[in-house]
Design an enzyme around this catalytic site. Structure first.
Site, PDB file in Angstrom:
ATOM      1  N   ARG A  41       0.806  -1.214   0.000  1.00 60.62           N
ATOM      2  CA  ARG A  41       0.000   0.000   0.000  1.00 60.62           C
ATOM      3  C   ARG A  41       0.847   1.276   0.000  1.00 60.62           C
ATOM      4  O   ARG A  41       0.384   2.317  -0.472  1.00 60.62           O
ATOM      5  CB  ARG A  41      -0.956  -0.008   1.193  1.00 60.62           C
ATOM      6  CG  ARG A  41      -2.017  -1.079   1.094  1.00 60.62           C
ATOM      7  CD  ARG A  41      -3.048  -0.962   2.197  1.00 60.62           C
ATOM      8  NE  ARG A  41      -4.050  -2.019   2.097  1.00 60.62           N
ATOM      9  CZ  ARG A  41      -5.091  -2.135   2.909  1.00 60.62           C
ATOM     10  NH1 ARG A  41      -5.263  -1.249   3.882  1.00 60.62           N
ATOM     11  NH2 ARG A  41      -5.947  -3.129   2.765  1.00 60.62           N
ATOM     12  N   ASP A 154     -15.086   8.981   9.622  1.00 60.44           N
ATOM     13  CA  ASP A 154     -14.009   8.021   9.371  1.00 60.44           C
ATOM     14  C   ASP A 154     -12.699   8.747   9.620  1.00 60.44           C
ATOM     15  O   ASP A 154     -12.641   9.985   9.576  1.00 60.44           O
ATOM     16  CB  ASP A 154     -14.069   7.502   7.931  1.00 60.44           C
ATOM     17  CG  ASP A 154     -13.375   6.152   7.775  1.00 60.44           C
ATOM     18  OD1 ASP A 154     -14.066   5.126   7.747  1.00 60.44           O
ATOM     19  OD2 ASP A 154     -12.120   6.141   7.704  1.00 60.44           O
TER      20      ASP A 154
END
Length: 285
Positions: A41, A154
């Protein structure tokens, strides 16, 4: 050239540093087997920054305070997992429709408040809060006097931006019936792709914002009736879970509800909630 040869390999020391940094900032525990995930990632991030190796990336995080401050959100955005679907674990939405909302309505008929405050604390790209909004709208819109609001948050700023737009490819709405699509979404076709955008009445119900669950008190002043925190605490260690559940307890109204994901539990972590089944918990008196 084999593309794989251009990928950087993360060393043990660099993984350990990033693991500890992510835990400190976001409470996410990265087990050793997550090393390859982190490497995968973050490789694109290193290319974007023009940084040649993980050694150089970590050195810059350590030695350049401004870079570290600016980079932290980007790092967290790439580490967090954002798997979500409309009406995922549908039994929770059936609970809202068939048990929870009718009980609220009955309480209001006996002199209780006609306000409803729900917090979707890990909203990802928005499928969950829009599913909640559909459930709330369909139950309460025809009932006069109700004031309903959904907070959706979030830690990842990129997914919050996506959620605010409320625009999804048609395959994302496969769990949604055709009747609900027609009622709650605007269908458009762009470059041979079908998209659905949440209608204004759904967006009006939801207040999207970035919130780090480690930062308490939470920036929500309302006492909450119900909190969704599904498929999040599995990434936290037991102590972080314990602290989070304590903070949720403070944020909830008396006898408020907390809904976790299917693989999560409070067993052995908190005794402040009563287990009702299907990972639904109610705050004890």
């Amino acid at each position: 050239m084999d593309f794989r040869t251009s990928l950087n390999t993360i060393g043990d020391a660099e993984f350990e540093f990033i693991k500890n940094l992510v835990y400190k900032q976001a409470g996410i525990f990265l087990a050793p087997h997550k090393k390859i995930m982190v490497q995968s990632r973050l490789n694109a991030r290193l290319r974007t920054l023009g940084i040649a190796s993980f050694e150089n990336y970590v050195a810059k995080l350590k030695l350049d305070p401004k870079f570290a401050t600016d980079e932290m959100q980007e790092l967290i955005n790439r580490i967090t997992t954002n798997k979500t679907d409309f009406f995922r674990e549908n039994h929770h939405f059936e609970f809202l429709k068939n048990q929870y909302f009718p009980a609220l309505e009955q309480a209001s008929a006996n002199g209780g408040s006609k306000t409803l405050r729900i917090w979707c604390s890990a909203s990802s790209t928005g499928e969950e809060p829009y599913s909640i909004a559909i459930s709330v709208y369909d139950y309460f819109n025809s009932k006069p006097g109700w004031n309903c609001k959904i907070y959706a948050s979030d830690i990842d700023t990129q997914v919050i931006a996506t959620a605010k737009k409320g625009l999804y490819r048609d395959e994302r709405l496969e769990p949604v019936s055709e009747a609900l699509k027609a009622k709650h979404f605007i269908k458009t076709i762009e470059k041979d792709h079908v998209f659905y955008e949440a209608k204004p009445h759904l967006k009006a119900l939801i207040d999207f914002r970035q919130i780090n669950l480690l930062h308490f008190p939470f920036p929500i002043t309302d006492k909450l009736d119900l909190i969704f925190c599904r498929n999040v605490v599995i990434y936290f260690d037991k102590q972080t879970q314990k602290t989070l559940f304590q903070n949720f307890e403070v944020s909830l109204k008396p006898k408020g509800y907390l809904i976790l994901g299917h693989s999560e539990t409070m067993f052995g972590i908190s005794d402040s909630f009563k287990f009702l089944g299907h990972t639904i918990y109610q705050k004890k008196d």
